[in-house]
Design a protein around this motif. Structure first.
Motif, mmCIF file in Angstrom:
data_model
loop_
_atom_site.group_PDB
_atom_site.id
_atom_site.type_symbol
_atom_site.label_atom_id
_atom_site.label_comp_id
_atom_site.label_asym_id
_atom_site.label_seq_id
_atom_site.Cartn_x
_atom_site.Cartn_y
_atom_site.Cartn_z
ATOM 1 N N GLY A 170 0.805 -1.149 -0.131
ATOM 2 C CA GLY A 170 -0.096 0.056 -0.113
ATOM 3 C C GLY A 170 0.862 1.316 0.098
ATOM 4 N N LYS A 171 2.166 1.203 0.511
ATOM 5 C CA LYS A 171 3.084 2.329 0.584
ATOM 6 C C LYS A 171 3.102 2.951 -0.910
ATOM 7 C CE LYS A 171 7.327 3.942 2.313
ATOM 8 N NZ LYS A 171 8.599 3.647 3.075
ATOM 9 N N GLY A 172 2.624 4.367 -0.941
ATOM 10 C CA GLY A 172 2.757 5.123 -1.960
ATOM 11 C C GLY A 172 2.035 4.862 -3.071
ATOM 12 N N ARG A 173 1.102 3.902 -3.055
ATOM 13 C CA ARG A 173 -0.285 3.619 -3.963
ATOM 14 C C ARG A 173 -1.472 4.511 -3.564
ATOM 15 N NH1 ARG A 173 0.248 -0.941 -6.928
ATOM 16 N NH2 ARG A 173 -1.754 -1.781 -6.580
ATOM 17 N N LYS A 174 -1.800 5.435 -4.267
ATOM 18 C CA LYS A 174 -3.071 6.349 -3.769
ATOM 19 C C LYS A 174 -4.144 5.997 -4.725
ATOM 20 C CE LYS A 174 -0.151 9.627 -1.387
ATOM 21 N NZ LYS A 174 0.354 11.030 -1.328
ATOM 22 N N ALA A 175 -5.014 6.452 -4.176
ATOM 23 C CA ALA A 175 -6.683 6.276 -5.005
ATOM 24 C C ALA A 175 -7.571 7.265 -4.619
ATOM 25 C CB ALA A 175 -7.269 4.885 -5.016
ATOM 26 N N LEU A 176 -7.837 8.165 -5.403
ATOM 27 C CA LEU A 176 -8.940 9.167 -5.231
ATOM 28 C C LEU A 176 -10.149 8.829 -5.918
ATOM 29 C CD1 LEU A 176 -10.002 11.857 -3.995
ATOM 30 C CD2 LEU A 176 -9.103 13.022 -6.436
ATOM 31 N N ILE A 177 -11.220 8.330 -5.035
ATOM 32 C CA ILE A 177 -12.447 7.911 -5.495
ATOM 33 C C ILE A 177 -13.770 8.991 -5.404
ATOM 34 C CG2 ILE A 177 -14.174 6.052 -5.513
ATOM 35 C CD1 ILE A 177 -11.670 4.389 -3.989
ATOM 36 N N VAL A 178 -14.229 9.402 -6.499
ATOM 37 C CA VAL A 178 -15.269 10.135 -6.278
ATOM 38 C C VAL A 178 -16.665 9.673 -6.907
ATOM 39 C CG1 VAL A 178 -16.011 12.549 -7.055
ATOM 40 C CG2 VAL A 178 -13.534 12.173 -6.746
ATOM 41 N N GLY A 179 -17.749 10.097 -6.073
ATOM 42 C CA GLY A 179 -19.170 9.629 -6.408
ATOM 43 C C GLY A 179 -19.961 10.538 -5.925
ATOM 44 N N ILE A 180 -20.678 11.418 -6.887
ATOM 45 C CA ILE A 180 -21.662 12.347 -6.780
ATOM 46 C C ILE A 180 -23.000 12.023 -7.524
ATOM 47 C CG2 ILE A 180 -22.087 14.812 -7.082
ATOM 48 C CD1 ILE A 180 -18.927 15.227 -7.682
ATOM 49 N N ASP A 181 -23.844 11.951 -6.217
ATOM 50 C CA ASP A 181 -25.204 11.741 -6.799
ATOM 51 C C ASP A 181 -26.414 13.135 -6.636
ATOM 52 O OD1 ASP A 181 -25.354 9.143 -7.043
ATOM 53 O OD2 ASP A 181 -25.786 8.683 -4.883
ATOM 54 N N TYR A 182 -25.717 14.137 -5.836
ATOM 55 C CA TYR A 182 -26.585 15.382 -5.690
ATOM 56 C C TYR A 182 -25.791 16.506 -6.541
ATOM 57 C CZ TYR A 182 -28.466 19.648 -3.353
ATOM 58 O OH TYR A 182 -28.898 20.702 -3.453
ATOM 59 N N TYR A 183 -26.518 17.166 -7.300
ATOM 60 C CA TYR A 183 -25.717 18.562 -7.860
ATOM 61 C C TYR A 183 -26.679 19.567 -7.601
ATOM 62 C CZ TYR A 183 -22.663 15.265 -10.561
ATOM 63 O OH TYR A 183 -21.745 14.400 -10.958
ATOM 64 N N GLU A 184 -26.271 20.735 -7.431
ATOM 65 C CA GLU A 184 -27.170 22.223 -6.704
ATOM 66 C C GLU A 184 -27.828 22.539 -8.135
ATOM 67 O OE1 GLU A 184 -24.082 24.546 -5.344
ATOM 68 O OE2 GLU A 184 -24.950 23.969 -3.259
ATOM 69 N N ASP A 185 -27.493 22.401 -9.337
ATOM 70 C CA ASP A 185 -27.916 22.923 -10.497
ATOM 71 C C ASP A 185 -28.238 22.041 -11.390
ATOM 72 O OD1 ASP A 185 -27.825 25.673 -9.464
ATOM 73 O OD2 ASP A 185 -25.721 25.514 -9.723
ATOM 74 N N LEU A 186 -28.086 20.689 -11.335
ATOM 75 C CA LEU A 186 -28.471 19.720 -12.512
ATOM 76 C C LEU A 186 -29.187 18.785 -12.030
ATOM 77 C CD1 LEU A 186 -24.878 19.349 -13.458
ATOM 78 C CD2 LEU A 186 -26.506 20.829 -14.751
ATOM 79 N N GLY A 187 -29.680 17.770 -12.673
ATOM 80 C CA GLY A 187 -30.460 16.775 -12.425
ATOM 81 C C GLY A 187 -29.803 15.732 -11.478
ATOM 82 N N GLN A 188 -30.607 15.265 -10.467
ATOM 83 C CA GLN A 188 -29.858 14.416 -9.553
ATOM 84 C C GLN A 188 -29.788 12.764 -9.994
ATOM 85 O OE1 GLN A 188 -28.859 16.314 -6.967
ATOM 86 N NE2 GLN A 188 -29.800 17.773 -8.345
ATOM 87 N N LEU A 189 -28.305 12.236 -9.659
ATOM 88 C CA LEU A 189 -28.203 10.811 -10.052
ATOM 89 C C LEU A 189 -28.480 9.824 -8.832
ATOM 90 C CD1 LEU A 189 -24.869 11.617 -11.893
ATOM 91 C CD2 LEU A 189 -27.511 11.232 -13.031
ATOM 92 N N SER A 190 -28.402 8.624 -8.993
ATOM 93 C CA SER A 190 -28.538 7.781 -7.855
ATOM 94 C C SER A 190 -27.566 6.542 -8.326
ATOM 95 C CB SER A 190 -29.930 7.226 -7.948
ATOM 96 O OG SER A 190 -30.208 6.588 -8.720
ATOM 97 N N GLY A 191 -26.874 6.098 -7.274
ATOM 98 C CA GLY A 191 -26.108 4.861 -7.142
ATOM 99 C C GLY A 191 -24.680 5.306 -7.405
ATOM 100 N N CYS A 192 -24.004 6.532 -7.696
ATOM 101 C CA CYS A 192 -22.726 6.891 -7.935
ATOM 102 C C CYS A 192 -22.053 6.764 -6.601
ATOM 103 C CB CYS A 192 -22.551 8.389 -8.460
ATOM 104 S SG CYS A 192 -23.722 8.759 -10.137
ATOM 105 N N VAL A 193 -22.501 7.312 -5.533
ATOM 106 C CA VAL A 193 -21.986 7.246 -4.255
ATOM 107 C C VAL A 193 -21.841 5.624 -3.990
ATOM 108 C CG1 VAL A 193 -22.337 7.639 -1.681
ATOM 109 C CG2 VAL A 193 -22.853 9.201 -3.501
#
Length: 295
Positions: free
Chosen positions: A2-25
């Motif tokens: 695990g040392k030195g191996r990084k993963a940034l994971i992003v999941g967005i269901d809610y958007y303030e000005d766009l249609g909402q999604l489900s399942g991304c989180v």
């Protein structure tokens, strides 16, 4: 690992000005769980997850950019993600995008027929630049196949899962006529292992392939002394311990498609009937790896 191996994971269901999604989180948490640890529970990636679930839990574009760079601003276009990755001094960088029209990532701004990837960068996208990334009740189709691959479906015989094997699994699963086609772009001279799982055959048994088969086209001769189980009447020869031990390894190699019987439907029949067994093309490949001390 695990040392030195990084993963940034992003999941967005809610958007303030766009249609909402489900399942991304939920998808983001599945990927995090798959990358956190190897099959033996040893640490794999150091993961960080950003999720947007509602008005009180949002991921701003500024916050998202600041996870990759020292100064953030109000926008993070796809081209800018690529620039951050291309400018990064990290040796191996992998971008996974499960979003509609994500296949545009990595394309040249001047000519979309060409990609602009610096050395060490790999990009997976869920679909082409003109397709949607489809979902089911279980989440994103691409992410579910990705997690399936990381959990072992894309592992080779030593338990390694690479970007190439992950893409092959997703590509085969979606089929040539699917509603979405994954895109795979890479500029590397070797694949790193994304995750390690328990191999389908013990390494000591796999390494025995070079001893059992002194040459790639060798036929290993069998006889009834190799088979300890003998329900067939008329077999008068007793099994020999040394032979049954070697036959057990041959049967394991057969189960992972490295060895096949010659002139018989199964390894059992090959032994009882005094036939032989030989390496498959895949078996010749793994034998070569063993001989060259690559396993």
């Amino acid at each position: 690992m695990g040392k030195g191996r990084k993963a940034l994971i992003v999941g967005i269901d809610y958007y303030e000005d766009l249609g909402q999604l489900s399942g991304c989180v939920d998808d983001a948490h599945k990927v995090k769980a798959a990358l956190d640890r190897n099959g033996d529970t040893s640490k794999n990636f150091q993961t960080k997850i950003l999720t947007g679930t509602g008005p009180n839990d949002i991921v701003t574009r500024k916050a998202l950019k600041e996870e990759d760079t020292a100064t953030g601003d109000d926008g993070l276009p796809m081209g800018e993600i690529l620039k951050l990755a291309n400018d990064s001094k990290v040796a191996n960088k992998i971008i996974l995008l499960d979003s509609c029209h994500s296949g545009i990532a990595g394309s040249s701004e001047n000519d979309p027929r060409f990609a602009e990837l610096t050395y060490g960068l790999t990009i997976f996208t869920a679909s082409t630049e003109k397709q949607y990334a489809h979902e089911t009740d279980e989440g994103g189709v691409f992410t579910n196949l990705l997690v399936d691959a990381l959990e072992g479906a894309a592992a080779n015989l030593v338990g390694e899962i690479t970007p190439g094997s992950v893409y092959a699994h997703i590509d085969q699963s979606l089929g040539s006529w699917g509603r979405q086609r994954p895109i795979f772009r890479t500029n590397v001279n070797s694949f790193v292992s994304l995750r390690q799982v328990t191999p389908p055959i013990a390494l000591e048994d796999l390494r025995a392939i070079a001893t059992l088969f002194p040459s790639a086209h060798h036929h290993f001769e069998l006889d009834p002394t190799f088979e300890p189980y003998r329900p067939i009447s008329g077999v008068e020869v007793d099994p020999v311990a040394e032979n049954t031990s070697r036959f057990a390894i041959l049967q394991k190699l057969n189960r992972v498609n490295l060895v096949v019987p010659v002139g018989a439907p199964h390894m059992f029949h090959a032994a009882i009937e005094g036939k032989s067994c030989r390496l498959t093309i895949l078996g010749e490949h793994y034998r070569r790896l063993v001989v060259n001390d690559q396993i």
